[in-house]
Motif scaffolding. Structure first.
Motif, mmCIF file in Angstrom:
data_model
loop_
_atom_site.group_PDB
_atom_site.id
_atom_site.type_symbol
_atom_site.label_atom_id
_atom_site.label_comp_id
_atom_site.label_asym_id
_atom_site.label_seq_id
_atom_site.Cartn_x
_atom_site.Cartn_y
_atom_site.Cartn_z
ATOM 1 N N GLN A 1 35.266 7.043 71.784
ATOM 2 C CA GLN A 1 35.613 6.457 73.003
ATOM 3 C C GLN A 1 36.969 5.738 72.688
ATOM 4 O OE1 GLN A 1 34.197 6.706 76.194
ATOM 5 N NE2 GLN A 1 35.849 4.978 77.048
ATOM 6 N N VAL A 2 38.018 6.341 73.465
ATOM 7 C CA VAL A 2 39.294 5.455 73.228
ATOM 8 C C VAL A 2 39.200 4.023 74.021
ATOM 9 C CG1 VAL A 2 41.729 5.790 73.718
ATOM 10 C CG2 VAL A 2 40.391 7.719 72.996
ATOM 11 N N GLN A 3 39.589 3.049 73.212
ATOM 12 C CA GLN A 3 39.743 1.717 73.805
ATOM 13 C C GLN A 3 41.431 1.425 73.887
ATOM 14 O OE1 GLN A 3 36.943 -0.665 71.598
ATOM 15 N NE2 GLN A 3 35.425 -0.303 73.053
ATOM 16 N N LEU A 4 41.593 0.960 74.892
ATOM 17 C CA LEU A 4 43.045 0.503 74.981
ATOM 18 C C LEU A 4 43.134 -0.816 75.580
ATOM 19 C CD1 LEU A 4 44.668 3.650 76.949
ATOM 20 C CD2 LEU A 4 44.677 3.395 74.435
ATOM 21 N N VAL A 5 44.119 -1.629 74.926
ATOM 22 C CA VAL A 5 44.250 -3.043 75.230
ATOM 23 C C VAL A 5 45.790 -3.361 75.562
ATOM 24 C CG1 VAL A 5 43.860 -5.367 74.693
ATOM 25 C CG2 VAL A 5 42.200 -3.636 74.159
ATOM 26 N N GLU A 6 46.196 -3.789 76.860
ATOM 27 C CA GLU A 6 47.536 -4.151 76.964
ATOM 28 C C GLU A 6 47.778 -5.650 76.730
ATOM 29 O OE1 GLU A 6 46.287 -1.116 80.249
ATOM 30 O OE2 GLU A 6 45.373 -2.897 79.292
ATOM 31 N N SER A 7 48.884 -5.879 76.576
ATOM 32 C CA SER A 7 49.408 -7.201 76.438
ATOM 33 C C SER A 7 50.880 -7.548 76.612
ATOM 34 C CB SER A 7 49.153 -7.850 74.789
ATOM 35 O OG SER A 7 49.870 -7.134 73.965
ATOM 36 N N GLY A 8 51.485 -8.811 76.566
ATOM 37 C CA GLY A 8 52.871 -8.935 76.928
ATOM 38 C C GLY A 8 53.371 -9.104 78.111
ATOM 39 N N GLY A 9 52.376 -9.093 79.194
ATOM 40 C CA GLY A 9 52.815 -9.383 80.534
ATOM 41 C C GLY A 9 53.321 -10.832 80.707
ATOM 42 N N GLY A 10 53.702 -11.158 81.921
ATOM 43 C CA GLY A 10 53.816 -12.651 82.267
ATOM 44 C C GLY A 10 55.002 -12.854 83.202
ATOM 45 N N LEU A 20 55.827 -4.714 76.651
ATOM 46 C CA LEU A 20 54.528 -4.789 76.964
ATOM 47 C C LEU A 20 54.019 -3.974 75.754
ATOM 48 C CD1 LEU A 20 54.063 -3.712 80.653
ATOM 49 C CD2 LEU A 20 54.142 -5.998 79.569
ATOM 50 N N SER A 21 52.572 -4.296 75.185
ATOM 51 C CA SER A 21 52.276 -3.555 74.223
ATOM 52 C C SER A 21 50.959 -2.938 74.621
ATOM 53 C CB SER A 21 51.842 -4.324 72.881
ATOM 54 O OG SER A 21 53.306 -4.775 72.503
ATOM 55 N N CYS A 22 50.456 -1.920 73.896
ATOM 56 C CA CYS A 22 49.247 -1.196 74.250
ATOM 57 C C CYS A 22 48.636 -0.853 72.778
ATOM 58 C CB CYS A 22 49.202 0.202 74.931
ATOM 59 S SG CYS A 22 47.875 1.041 75.194
ATOM 60 N N ALA A 23 47.490 -1.471 72.438
ATOM 61 C CA ALA A 23 46.884 -1.559 71.376
ATOM 62 C C ALA A 23 45.655 -0.692 71.510
ATOM 63 C CB ALA A 23 46.438 -2.695 70.614
ATOM 64 N N SER A 24 45.608 0.584 70.751
ATOM 65 C CA SER A 24 44.590 1.734 70.671
ATOM 66 C C SER A 24 43.730 1.439 69.409
ATOM 67 C CB SER A 24 45.239 2.861 70.894
ATOM 68 O OG SER A 24 45.979 3.120 69.799
ATOM 69 N N SER A 25 42.271 2.150 69.780
ATOM 70 C CA SER A 25 41.568 2.277 68.737
ATOM 71 C C SER A 25 41.794 3.609 67.992
ATOM 72 C CB SER A 25 40.032 2.406 69.275
ATOM 73 O OG SER A 25 40.134 3.208 70.183
ATOM 74 N N GLY A 26 41.694 3.544 66.630
ATOM 75 C CA GLY A 26 41.876 4.943 65.994
ATOM 76 C C GLY A 26 43.482 5.020 66.151
ATOM 77 N N ARG A 27 43.508 6.507 65.852
ATOM 78 C CA ARG A 27 45.016 7.098 65.732
ATOM 79 C C ARG A 27 45.464 7.599 67.252
ATOM 80 N NH1 ARG A 27 43.473 11.620 63.528
ATOM 81 N NH2 ARG A 27 45.547 12.200 63.110
ATOM 82 N N THR A 28 44.892 6.768 68.154
ATOM 83 C CA THR A 28 45.093 7.479 69.542
ATOM 84 C C THR A 28 46.592 7.740 70.084
ATOM 85 O OG1 THR A 28 43.299 6.140 70.612
ATOM 86 C CG2 THR A 28 44.963 6.967 71.968
ATOM 87 N N PRO A 29 47.564 7.160 69.653
ATOM 88 C CA PRO A 29 49.033 7.362 69.945
ATOM 89 C C PRO A 29 49.455 8.546 68.977
ATOM 90 C CG PRO A 29 48.882 4.951 69.527
ATOM 91 C CD PRO A 29 47.708 5.342 69.130
ATOM 92 N N SER A 30 48.735 8.971 67.887
ATOM 93 C CA SER A 30 49.268 10.315 67.130
ATOM 94 C C SER A 30 48.503 11.598 67.786
ATOM 95 C CB SER A 30 48.812 9.947 65.729
ATOM 96 O OG SER A 30 47.317 9.819 65.511
ATOM 97 N N ILE A 31 47.463 11.321 68.420
ATOM 98 C CA ILE A 31 46.820 12.502 68.838
ATOM 99 C C ILE A 31 46.745 12.644 70.505
ATOM 100 C CG2 ILE A 31 45.536 12.803 66.740
ATOM 101 C CD1 ILE A 31 43.285 11.530 68.278
ATOM 102 N N TYR A 32 47.325 11.533 71.040
ATOM 103 C CA TYR A 32 47.303 11.690 72.561
ATOM 104 C C TYR A 32 48.586 11.295 73.260
ATOM 105 C CZ TYR A 32 42.045 11.011 72.580
ATOM 106 O OH TYR A 32 40.817 11.491 72.578
ATOM 107 N N ALA A 33 48.920 12.221 74.111
ATOM 108 C CA ALA A 33 50.051 11.433 75.056
ATOM 109 C C ALA A 33 49.697 10.262 75.942
ATOM 110 C CB ALA A 33 50.383 12.757 76.208
ATOM 111 N N MET A 34 50.581 9.276 75.886
ATOM 112 C CA MET A 34 50.456 8.097 76.316
ATOM 113 C C MET A 34 51.121 7.768 77.488
ATOM 114 S SD MET A 34 48.359 6.859 74.175
ATOM 115 C CE MET A 34 47.972 5.051 74.681
ATOM 116 N N GLY A 35 50.614 7.138 78.570
ATOM 117 C CA GLY A 35 51.373 6.821 79.772
ATOM 118 C C GLY A 35 51.262 5.353 80.119
#
Length: 128
Positions: A1-10, A20-35
């Motif tokens: 299960q991919v977990q994504l956490v955004e931050s940086g808003g205000g 804005l930042s999006c932290a992900s579990s595991g190697r998500t950005p290397s194996i998934y396209a991100m939007g």
């Protein structure tokens, strides 16, 4: 299960910048396209930007072209959205999303239905 956490808003004044930042579990950005998507009050969710798994291709909705930049840091398992020259109409909750799709057209990457994993969002408010 991919977990994504955004931050940086205000809250920022028109013309200002946020990253804005999006932290992900595991190697998500290397194996998934991100939007990145956003949803303003009373409006439907809309596509903002995507970056392919390889990072070689990016695409933006017309209203943010030249102002926003999507990027990824594989070593940090993170995706970013640099937002410059912000406008009041950019006010929305911004969501990070991941899709395993690799051969989508740009129009497909712009569809929320193509993304399997979503973060909970971060609020961006731009005052005039």
């Amino acid at each position: 299960q991919v977990q994504l956490v955004e931050s940086g808003g205000g809250l920022v004044q028109a013309g200002g910048s946020l990253r804005l930042s999006c932290a992900s579990s595991g190697r998500t950005p290397s194996i998934y396209a991100m939007g990145w998507f956003r949803q303003a009050p009373g409006k439907e969710r809309e596509f903002v930007a995507y970056i392919t798994r390889s990072g070689s291709r990016t695409y933006y909705t017309d209203s943010v072209k030249g102002r926003f930049t999507i990027s990824k840091d594989i070593a940090k398992n993170a995706v970013y959205l640099q937002m410059n020259n912000l406008k009041p109409e950019d006010t929305a909750v911004y969501y990070c999303a991941a899709t395993p799709g690799t051969d989508y057209s740009s129009s497909d990457y712009a569809k929320g239905s193509k993304y399997a994993s979503w973060g909970h969002g971060t609020q961006v408010t731009v005052s005039s």
